[in-house]
Write a protein that holds these residues in place. Structure first.
Motif, short mmCIF file in Angstrom:
data_model
loop_
_atom_site.label_atom_id
_atom_site.label_comp_id
_atom_site.label_asym_id
_atom_site.label_seq_id
_atom_site.Cartn_x
_atom_site.Cartn_y
_atom_site.Cartn_z
N TYR A 298 1.20 -6.73 -10.53
CA TYR A 298 2.44 -6.43 -9.84
C TYR A 298 2.77 -7.54 -8.85
O TYR A 298 1.87 -8.16 -8.28
N LYS A 299 4.07 -7.74 -8.63
CA LYS A 299 4.52 -8.71 -7.63
C LYS A 299 4.80 -7.97 -6.32
O LYS A 299 5.46 -6.92 -6.32
N LEU A 300 4.31 -8.52 -5.23
CA LEU A 300 4.53 -7.94 -3.90
C LEU A 300 5.57 -8.79 -3.18
O LEU A 300 5.32 -9.95 -2.85
N GLU B 246 9.07 -6.78 2.06
CA GLU B 246 8.47 -6.34 3.32
C GLU B 246 8.95 -7.24 4.46
O GLU B 246 9.43 -8.36 4.23
N LEU C 182 1.50 -7.94 2.90
CA LEU C 182 0.84 -7.74 1.62
C LEU C 182 0.21 -6.35 1.52
O LEU C 182 0.33 -5.66 0.51
N ALA D 11 2.95 -3.70 1.18
CA ALA D 11 3.54 -3.74 -0.15
C ALA D 11 2.59 -3.19 -1.19
O ALA D 11 2.99 -2.48 -2.13
N LYS D 12 1.31 -3.50 -1.03
CA LYS D 12 0.30 -3.02 -1.98
C LYS D 12 0.19 -1.50 -1.95
O LYS D 12 0.02 -0.86 -3.00
N ARG E 117 2.50 0.58 -1.46
CA ARG E 117 3.66 1.16 -2.13
C ARG E 117 3.41 1.40 -3.62
O ARG E 117 3.91 2.36 -4.20
N LYS F 232 0.23 0.97 -5.30
CA LYS F 232 -1.17 1.02 -5.70
C LYS F 232 -1.44 2.08 -6.77
O LYS F 232 -2.30 1.90 -7.64
N TYR G 194 -2.41 -8.57 -7.87
CA TYR G 194 -1.04 -8.75 -7.45
C TYR G 194 -0.68 -10.23 -7.33
O TYR G 194 -1.56 -11.09 -7.20
#
Length: 290
Positions: free
Chosen positions: A18-20, A53, A62, A65-66, A68, A70, A78
Motif C-alpha cells: 500500500y502507498k501511504l 497525512e 507514516l 497513515a499505516k 488507516r 493496516k 508500504y
C-alpha cells in the motif's frame, strides 16, 4: 487488458503493498511567485493532497497513515508517497534528510515522489538515484496534457520539452517514472488525450495515472465552470476516451490509476464521480468489454 498497479507491486516486491500518502509541507513554484502565484487552475488548496497525512514529523505521518489501512494490508509493507504540492522543491540537504527518514522503517519498501518536471535539477536527480540504491524510488510527473494551448490555459507553467527532458534524465539515472494525464480538460478533444498518452509512451514513462477532470471548490477552474465556459464529461464519455488511451499502452507500462477523485465535500462537478465504487466498477467492466 492492462497492467495494474497491484500486479506491478506484487511482481516488484513479492506481496501486496500500500502507498501511504504524506505531506512534507512544501509549496510550489507555481504558487510562490517563481513561476506563478495562483497555481494550476484545477489545483486545490491542499495541492492535490486531500487524502495525505499532515504534520511536521514524517515518521508520525507514516504511523498514522499505516493505522488507516493496516486491516487491509496483511503483508504490512508500504511505500512512502510524498503527494502534496511539489516534493522536490527544496534544497538537496533538506530532501535527503526527509526522504532518508521516510524510508528508514523496515515496513517501508519504496519511495514515491510527486513533483513537477521543472523542479528536478541534476543534483536532485543524483540524490534520488542514490536513494534508489537503498530502496526503489518512483518519480511522478504532472504532465496533464501536451496541448500547449491547454497547458497555458491551466497555467501549468512549463513547456512540453521540460517534461521530455526530465523523463530522459530520470530514466538515465535508473529511476521509475509515472506520468499524470488529465482526461476532459476544457476545450480538449479525444485526440488531445490520445496525443498526450502517445507522447508519454514515446518519452519512456513506466506508468500512467489517468485522471478525470473534476472541479473542486475554491479553485479558479470552479469560477470558469460557474460561468458556463465548458462542460464536464459524462461517465460514458470518459470511459470511451480512457479505453482508447489504455489500448495504446505497451504491456510493460503500468496503469496506476484509471480515474481521480477529490474530497466529496469539495466536489462541484461531475457529481457522478463522487460514487467511487460505482465508477470503478463501471470503468473496469467497460474496459473489459462487458
Amino acid at each position: 487488458m492492462y497492467r495494474t498497479l497491484n500486479e506491478h507491486l506484487k511482481q516488484k516486491f513479492g506481496c501486496k503493498v500500500y502507498k501511504l500518502a504524506l505531506d512534507a509541507g512544501f509549496t510550489c513554484p507555481n504558487r510562490d511567485g517563481t513561476v506563478g502565484s495562483r497555481g494550476c487552475i484545477f489545483c486545490s488548496e491542499c495541492g492535490s493532497g486531500e487524502f495525505a497525512e499532515k504534520g511536521s514529523d514524517i515518521l508520525l505521518q507514516l504511523e498514522r497513515a499505516k493505522q488507516r489501512v493496516k486491516d487491509k494490508n496483511k503483508s504490512g509493507k508500504y511505500i512512502a508517497y510524498f503527494q502534496s504540492f511539489t516534493n522536490t522543491y527544496a534544497s538537496k540537504e533538506r530532501l535527503e534528510a526527509l526522504f532518508s527518514a521516510a524510508i528508514s522503517p523496515d515496513y517501508i519498501v519504496g519511495l514515491s515522489v510527486a513533483t513537477r518536471p521543472d523542479c528536478l535539477q541534476d543534483e536532485i536527480v543524483e540524490l534520488l538515484k542514490k536513494l534508489n540504491q537503498k530502496k526503489p524510488v518512483t518519480v511522478e510527473l504532472g504532465l496533464q496534457t501536451v496541448n500547449e494551448n491547454s497547458a497555458n490555459y491551466i497555467r501549468r507553467g512549463y513547456s512540453n520539452d521540460v517534461y521530455f527532458d526530465a523523463v530522459k534524465r530520470l530514466k538515465s539515472a535508473g529511476l521509475e517514472v509515472v506520468t499524470h494525464i488529465i482526461i476532459g480538460l476544457p476545450f480538449e478533444t479525444k485526440e488531445d488525450a490520445i496525443n498526450t498518452t502517445e507522447s508519454a509512451i514515446k518519452a519512456g514513462t513506466d506508468g500512467v495515472k489517468f485522471h478525470l477532470l473534476h472541479i473542486l471548490k475554491n479553485t479558479d477552474l470552479a469560477k470558469e465552470y460557474a460561468l458556463g465556459k465548458f462542460e464536464c464529461l459524462t461517465l460514458l464519455e470518459y470511459a470511451k476516451i480512457l479505453k482508447e488511451c489504455i489500448s495504446m499502452l505497451p504491456p510493460h507500462i503500468t496503469v496506476h490509476r484509471i480515474t481521480g477523485d477529490g474530497a466529496k465535500k469539495d466536489l462541484i462537478a461531475p457529481l457522478w464521480s463522487a460514487d467511487k465504487k460505482r465508477v470503478l466498477n463501471f470503468l473496469n467492466n467497460y474496459l473489459k468489454g462487458d
